[in-house]
Design an enzyme around this catalytic site. Structure first.
Site, PDB file in Angstrom:
ATOM      1  N   HIS A  22       0.833  -1.198   0.000  1.00 21.10           N
ATOM      2  CA  HIS A  22       0.000   0.000   0.000  1.00 21.10           C
ATOM      3  C   HIS A  22       0.871   1.253   0.000  1.00 21.10           C
ATOM      4  CE1 HIS A  22      -2.569   3.004   2.302  1.00 21.10           C
ATOM      5  NE2 HIS A  22      -3.084   2.919   1.100  1.00 21.10           N
ATOM      6  N   ASP A  30       6.913   6.289 -21.028  1.00 18.58           N
ATOM      7  CA  ASP A  30       6.952   6.275 -22.491  1.00 18.58           C
ATOM      8  C   ASP A  30       8.385   6.017 -22.960  1.00 18.58           C
ATOM      9  OD1 ASP A  30       8.364   8.790 -22.635  1.00 18.58           O
ATOM     10  OD2 ASP A  30       6.470   9.887 -22.657  1.00 18.58           O
ATOM     11  N   ASP A  66      -4.971   3.578  -4.814  1.00 21.43           N
ATOM     12  CA  ASP A  66      -5.051   4.006  -3.422  1.00 21.43           C
ATOM     13  C   ASP A  66      -6.307   4.845  -3.187  1.00 21.43           C
ATOM     14  OD1 ASP A  66      -4.490   4.701  -0.784  1.00 21.43           O
ATOM     15  OD2 ASP A  66      -2.394   5.181  -1.206  1.00 21.43           O
ATOM     16  N   MET A  76       2.703  13.452 -16.202  1.00 25.53           N
ATOM     17  CA  MET A  76       3.725  14.486 -16.344  1.00 25.53           C
ATOM     18  C   MET A  76       3.127  15.663 -17.109  1.00 25.53           C
ATOM     19  SD  MET A  76       7.397  14.545 -18.311  1.00 25.53           S
ATOM     20  CE  MET A  76       8.276  13.410 -17.261  1.00 25.53           C
ATOM     21  N   TYR A 116       9.764  13.876 -12.341  1.00 24.00           N
ATOM     22  CA  TYR A 116      11.046  13.164 -12.331  1.00 24.00           C
ATOM     23  C   TYR A 116      11.460  12.827 -10.899  1.00 24.00           C
ATOM     24  CZ  TYR A 116      12.100  14.195 -17.284  1.00 24.00           C
ATOM     25  OH  TYR A 116      12.102  14.254 -18.648  1.00 24.00           O
ATOM     26  N   TYR A 134       4.699  12.897 -23.514  1.00 26.88           N
ATOM     27  CA  TYR A 134       4.063  13.128 -22.216  1.00 26.88           C
ATOM     28  C   TYR A 134       3.081  11.996 -21.886  1.00 26.88           C
ATOM     29  CZ  TYR A 134       6.097  17.804 -22.288  1.00 26.88           C
ATOM     30  OH  TYR A 134       6.967  18.865 -22.322  1.00 26.88           O
ATOM     31  N   ASN A 136       3.755   9.457 -19.840  1.00 29.65           N
ATOM     32  CA  ASN A 136       4.135   8.814 -18.583  1.00 29.65           C
ATOM     33  C   ASN A 136       2.977   8.901 -17.591  1.00 29.65           C
ATOM     34  OD1 ASN A 136       6.991   8.579 -19.401  1.00 29.65           O
ATOM     35  ND2 ASN A 136       6.887  10.808 -19.329  1.00 29.65           N
TER      36      ASN A 136
END
Length: 144
Positions: A22, A30, A66, A76, A116, A134, A136
């Site tokens: 958890h 990407d 979660d 991102m 990042y 973009y 990710n």
């Protein structure tokens, strides 16, 4: 072979998803993301030849997001002034809605360098062959 497990989930990836607890995070990166350098403290799994949407759909079939945080999914953010469109995000939001009743309310955007930094503490990073920019997406694991 197992029944009910999406075939795209390799034994290595299934093991990692099971190991995660958890609050642990996994990043679907990407093809341009520096997975190896950002993932020095993470398990980096090569998923070349696969796009993020197909992996995201399969992972969300077995991976709870979660519920103890408002935004367990992070994208991102596009750098200001970068003339990039992100239609893949709509596909992500649709897939999230398929597996989590909260839908796109689970999604936040993190500034590029904050993303990042967050990626450095991920439990695992999946290095995909996704060519969209973009693309990710980071998921925080919940409880079953």
């Amino acid at each position: 072979m197992l029944k009910g497990i999406p075939k795209i989930l390799s034994p290595e990836l299934l093991k990692v998803l099971c190991e995660m607890g958890h609050g642990d995070r996994i990043l679907l990166a990407d093809g341009n993301f520096p997975a190896e350098s950002m993932g020095k403290n993470a398990k980096v799994i090569r998923c070349d030849g696969h796009g993020v949407p197909e992996l995201l759909d399969a992972i969300l079939a077995v991976f709870p997001l979660d519920t103890y945080v408002e935004k367990p999914v992070s994208l991102m953010q596009v750098t200001p002034g970068d003339p990039v469109e992100t239609p893949i995000w709509e596909e992500y939001k649709s897939l999230i809605g398929k597996h989590d009743a909260r839908g796109d309310a689970t999604v936040q955007e993190l500034e590029r360098y904050a993303f990042y930094e967050a990626s450095r503490s991920c439990y695992a990073i999946l290095a995909t062959g996704e060519s969209a920019l973009y693309a990710n997406i980071m998921l925080q694991k919940g409880v079953v």
